[in-house]
Design a protein around this motif. Structure first.
Motif, PDB file in Angstrom:
ATOM      1  N   ALA A  58     -83.497 112.922 -20.921  1.00 55.61           N
ATOM      2  CA  ALA A  58     -84.458 112.080 -20.217  1.00 55.61           C
ATOM      3  C   ALA A  58     -84.985 110.948 -21.079  1.00 55.61           C
ATOM      4  CB  ALA A  58     -85.613 112.939 -19.720  1.00 55.61           C
ATOM      5  N   SER A  59     -85.018 111.128 -22.397  1.00 56.24           N
ATOM      6  CA  SER A  59     -85.533 110.103 -23.299  1.00 56.24           C
ATOM      7  C   SER A  59     -84.914 110.296 -24.676  1.00 56.24           C
ATOM      8  CB  SER A  59     -87.060 110.157 -23.386  1.00 56.24           C
ATOM      9  OG  SER A  59     -87.477 111.408 -23.914  1.00 56.24           O
ATOM     10  N   ILE A  60     -85.024 109.272 -25.500  1.00 55.46           N
ATOM     11  CA  ILE A  60     -84.488 109.308 -26.863  1.00 55.46           C
ATOM     12  C   ILE A  60     -85.605 108.930 -27.811  1.00 55.46           C
ATOM     13  CG2 ILE A  60     -82.765 108.378 -28.438  1.00 55.46           C
ATOM     14  CD1 ILE A  60     -81.178 107.584 -25.853  1.00 55.46           C
ATOM     15  N   THR A  61     -85.976 109.850 -28.685  1.00 55.30           N
ATOM     16  CA  THR A  61     -87.091 109.643 -29.597  1.00 55.30           C
ATOM     17  C   THR A  61     -86.588 109.618 -31.033  1.00 55.30           C
ATOM     18  OG1 THR A  61     -88.595 110.786 -28.088  1.00 55.30           O
ATOM     19  CG2 THR A  61     -89.310 110.522 -30.374  1.00 55.30           C
ATOM     20  N   ILE A  62     -87.044 108.635 -31.792  1.00 57.65           N
ATOM     21  CA  ILE A  62     -86.713 108.534 -33.219  1.00 57.65           C
ATOM     22  C   ILE A  62     -88.034 108.470 -33.975  1.00 57.65           C
ATOM     23  CG2 ILE A  62     -85.482 107.250 -34.996  1.00 57.65           C
ATOM     24  CD1 ILE A  62     -83.791 106.034 -32.745  1.00 57.65           C
ATOM     25  N   THR A  63     -88.324 109.475 -34.767  1.00 58.56           N
ATOM     26  CA  THR A  63     -89.591 109.557 -35.493  1.00 58.56           C
ATOM     27  C   THR A  63     -89.412 109.114 -36.940  1.00 58.56           C
ATOM     28  OG1 THR A  63     -89.210 111.867 -36.084  1.00 58.56           O
ATOM     29  CG2 THR A  63     -90.394 111.441 -34.033  1.00 58.56           C
ATOM     30  N   ASN A  64     -90.502 108.676 -37.537  1.00 57.66           N
ATOM     31  CA  ASN A  64     -90.559 108.331 -38.956  1.00 57.66           C
ATOM     32  C   ASN A  64     -89.521 107.288 -39.369  1.00 57.66           C
ATOM     33  OD1 ASN A  64     -92.647 110.232 -39.471  1.00 57.66           O
ATOM     34  ND2 ASN A  64     -91.120 111.859 -39.506  1.00 57.66           N
ATOM     35  N   CYS A  65     -89.244 106.334 -38.489  1.00 53.04           N
ATOM     36  CA  CYS A  65     -88.287 105.288 -38.846  1.00 53.04           C
ATOM     37  C   CYS A  65     -88.976 104.051 -39.415  1.00 53.04           C
ATOM     38  CB  CYS A  65     -87.423 104.916 -37.653  1.00 53.04           C
ATOM     39  SG  CYS A  65     -88.342 104.357 -36.195  1.00 53.04           S
ATOM     40  N   PHE A  66     -90.305 103.952 -39.264  1.00 49.61           N
ATOM     41  CA  PHE A  66     -91.068 102.846 -39.843  1.00 49.61           C
ATOM     42  C   PHE A  66     -91.956 103.380 -40.965  1.00 49.61           C
ATOM     43  CE2 PHE A  66     -91.020 101.440 -35.198  1.00 49.61           C
ATOM     44  CZ  PHE A  66     -89.859 100.709 -35.358  1.00 49.61           C
ATOM     45  N   ILE A  75     -83.332  96.860 -34.878  1.00 46.88           N
ATOM     46  CA  ILE A  75     -82.823  98.010 -34.132  1.00 46.88           C
ATOM     47  C   ILE A  75     -81.690  97.527 -33.236  1.00 46.88           C
ATOM     48  CG2 ILE A  75     -83.382  99.850 -32.502  1.00 46.88           C
ATOM     49  CD1 ILE A  75     -86.316  99.566 -33.387  1.00 46.88           C
ATOM     50  N   ILE A  76     -80.498  98.063 -33.430  1.00 47.35           N
ATOM     51  CA  ILE A  76     -79.341  97.742 -32.601  1.00 47.35           C
ATOM     52  C   ILE A  76     -78.997  98.991 -31.799  1.00 47.35           C
ATOM     53  CG2 ILE A  76     -76.922  97.009 -32.587  1.00 47.35           C
ATOM     54  CD1 ILE A  76     -77.453  95.617 -35.250  1.00 47.35           C
ATOM     55  N   PHE A  77     -78.933  98.865 -30.463  1.00 44.72           N
ATOM     56  CA  PHE A  77     -78.765 100.066 -29.646  1.00 44.72           C
ATOM     57  C   PHE A  77     -77.792  99.839 -28.499  1.00 44.72           C
ATOM     58  CE2 PHE A  77     -82.189  97.677 -27.638  1.00 44.72           C
ATOM     59  CZ  PHE A  77     -81.877  97.763 -26.293  1.00 44.72           C
ATOM     60  N   TYR A  78     -77.187 100.933 -28.050  1.00 47.56           N
ATOM     61  CA  TYR A  78     -76.402 100.967 -26.811  1.00 47.56           C
ATOM     62  C   TYR A  78     -76.834 102.202 -26.041  1.00 47.56           C
ATOM     63  CZ  TYR A  78     -72.729 101.296 -23.383  1.00 47.56           C
ATOM     64  OH  TYR A  78     -72.065 101.388 -22.177  1.00 47.56           O
ATOM     65  N   LEU A  79     -77.190 102.025 -24.766  1.00 51.11           N
ATOM     66  CA  LEU A  79     -77.644 103.131 -23.928  1.00 51.11           C
ATOM     67  C   LEU A  79     -76.854 103.123 -22.627  1.00 51.11           C
ATOM     68  CD1 LEU A  79     -81.492 102.484 -24.255  1.00 51.11           C
ATOM     69  CD2 LEU A  79     -80.142 104.087 -25.615  1.00 51.11           C
ATOM     70  N   SER A  80     -76.280 104.255 -22.268  1.00 51.48           N
ATOM     71  CA  SER A  80     -75.592 104.412 -20.991  1.00 51.48           C
ATOM     72  C   SER A  80     -76.400 105.359 -20.121  1.00 51.48           C
ATOM     73  CB  SER A  80     -74.186 104.979 -21.207  1.00 51.48           C
ATOM     74  OG  SER A  80     -73.529 105.170 -19.972  1.00 51.48           O
ATOM     75  N   THR A  81     -76.598 104.984 -18.844  1.00 50.30           N
ATOM     76  CA  THR A  81     -77.434 105.771 -17.950  1.00 50.30           C
ATOM     77  C   THR A  81     -76.614 106.456 -16.869  1.00 50.30           C
ATOM     78  OG1 THR A  81     -77.856 103.852 -16.542  1.00 50.30           O
ATOM     79  CG2 THR A  81     -79.393 104.259 -18.349  1.00 50.30           C
ATOM     80  N   THR A  82     -77.219 107.448 -16.226  1.00 45.82           N
ATOM     81  CA  THR A  82     -76.490 108.281 -15.262  1.00 45.82           C
ATOM     82  C   THR A  82     -76.565 107.780 -13.838  1.00 45.82           C
ATOM     83  OG1 THR A  82     -78.433 109.700 -14.992  1.00 45.82           O
ATOM     84  CG2 THR A  82     -76.821 110.349 -16.659  1.00 45.82           C
ATOM     85  N   GLN A  83     -77.357 106.752 -13.567  1.00 43.78           N
ATOM     86  CA  GLN A  83     -77.423 106.239 -12.212  1.00 43.78           C
ATOM     87  C   GLN A  83     -77.747 104.761 -12.223  1.00 43.78           C
ATOM     88  OE1 GLN A  83     -80.751 108.796 -10.877  1.00 43.78           O
ATOM     89  NE2 GLN A  83     -81.826 106.901 -10.358  1.00 43.78           N
ATOM     90  N   PHE A 207     -80.057 109.456 -19.887  1.00 44.85           N
ATOM     91  CA  PHE A 207     -79.165 108.759 -20.809  1.00 44.85           C
ATOM     92  C   PHE A 207     -78.029 109.726 -21.145  1.00 44.85           C
ATOM     93  CE2 PHE A 207     -83.409 106.943 -21.727  1.00 44.85           C
ATOM     94  CZ  PHE A 207     -83.146 105.624 -21.401  1.00 44.85           C
ATOM     95  N   ASN A 208     -76.795 109.338 -20.794  1.00 43.82           N
ATOM     96  CA  ASN A 208     -75.682 110.246 -21.053  1.00 43.82           C
ATOM     97  C   ASN A 208     -74.868 109.857 -22.279  1.00 43.82           C
ATOM     98  OD1 ASN A 208     -74.494 107.993 -19.973  1.00 43.82           O
ATOM     99  ND2 ASN A 208     -73.388 109.047 -18.352  1.00 43.82           N
ATOM    100  N   PHE A 209     -75.175 108.721 -22.875  1.00 49.47           N
ATOM    101  CA  PHE A 209     -74.584 108.352 -24.167  1.00 49.47           C
ATOM    102  C   PHE A 209     -75.494 107.320 -24.805  1.00 49.47           C
ATOM    103  CE2 PHE A 209     -72.233 105.560 -26.968  1.00 49.47           C
ATOM    104  CZ  PHE A 209     -71.634 106.479 -27.817  1.00 49.47           C
ATOM    105  N   SER A 210     -75.646 107.425 -26.115  1.00 49.14           N
ATOM    106  CA  SER A 210     -76.443 106.416 -26.814  1.00 49.14           C
ATOM    107  C   SER A 210     -76.040 106.367 -28.276  1.00 49.14           C
ATOM    108  CB  SER A 210     -77.941 106.715 -26.707  1.00 49.14           C
ATOM    109  OG  SER A 210     -78.258 107.909 -27.402  1.00 49.14           O
TER     110      SER A 210
END
Length: 219
Positions: A58-66, A75-83, A207-210
């Motif tokens: 349901a979500s993607i969390t990244i802690t302690n990155c700053f 931040i460079i990202f790719y997110l694929s969604t299910t709908q 999110f089914n791939f990131s």
């Protein structure tokens, strides 16, 4: 010059000048009258973290990155969604796990959609928000589709250096067209960012791939 053995350098009559360094170091002067040495190369960003997933979440969390180590982050990202028709948003986190609560994010997101004939859009300015809209609709559901983007953030953690500034560019697969996004925001509140979370306001979307890579730039 004499006495070159492998990667060790000697100057005639003066003994060893430099010994083997480590990966990423460069051979550089240490100052007038001082032997040269291998030191860390300057000017390049440091790769802080890489986060991936290949299952529905349901979500993607990244802690302690700053942290206080860097003033500027990319931040460079790719997110694929299910709908289809999935809005994608980002919220900053504080204290390793709590979301920002101060509604002090101001800015806007503009862009264009289409292929042979483009149509500009503007989702209007955002005032007193706690999160950023990175794609407000229409990221498609195919496995090879999604949202690709880059965020550059200044003063996420080192707030004494000024307000937090965020610049964003992205491209998404719409249900029947391509969308380009261009956004900019400023956070003027007091909360200090330690992490981020990508999420969607569409509760049924996943999110089914990131893949998310974060880099820090030396002060």
């Amino acid at each position: 010059m004499s006495g070159i053995v492998g990667s060790r350098l000697n100057i005639r009559g003066s003994g060893l000048v430099g010994s083997l360094g480590t990966d990423g170091q460069v051979f550089t002067s240490s100052g007038a009258g001082v032997g040269a040495a291998y030191e860390a190369g300057g000017g390049n960003p440091t790769h802080i973290s890489r986060t991936t997933n290949s299952s529905d979440i349901a979500s993607i969390t990244i802690t302690n990155c700053f942290s206080a180590s860097y003033d500027v982050y990319k931040i460079i990202f790719y997110l694929s969604t299910t709908q289809a028709n999935t809005p994608v948003s980002l919220i900053f986190q504080k204290n390793t796990s709590d979301d920002f609560t101060e509604a002090n994010l101001d800015g806007n997101l503009i862009g264009g959609r289409g292929t042979t004939t483009g149509t500009a859009f503007n989702n209007g300015g955002v005032a007193d928000s706690t999160f950023l809209n990175l794609a407000h609709h229409d990221t498609d559901e195919e496995a090879s589709s999604g949202l690709f983007g880059e965020l550059i953030i200044a003063n996420a953690f080192n707030r004494s250096d000024g307000k937090m500034h965020i610049k964003y560019q992205g491209v998404g697969d719409g249900a029947s067209y391509i969308e380009n996004f261009d956004g900019g925001w400023v956070y003027s509140g007091d909360e200090v960012a330690t992490g981020i979370q990508f999420f969607s306001s569409e509760s049924s979307s996943r999110f089914n791939f990131s893949e998310i890579n974060i880099y820090g730039y030396n002060q």
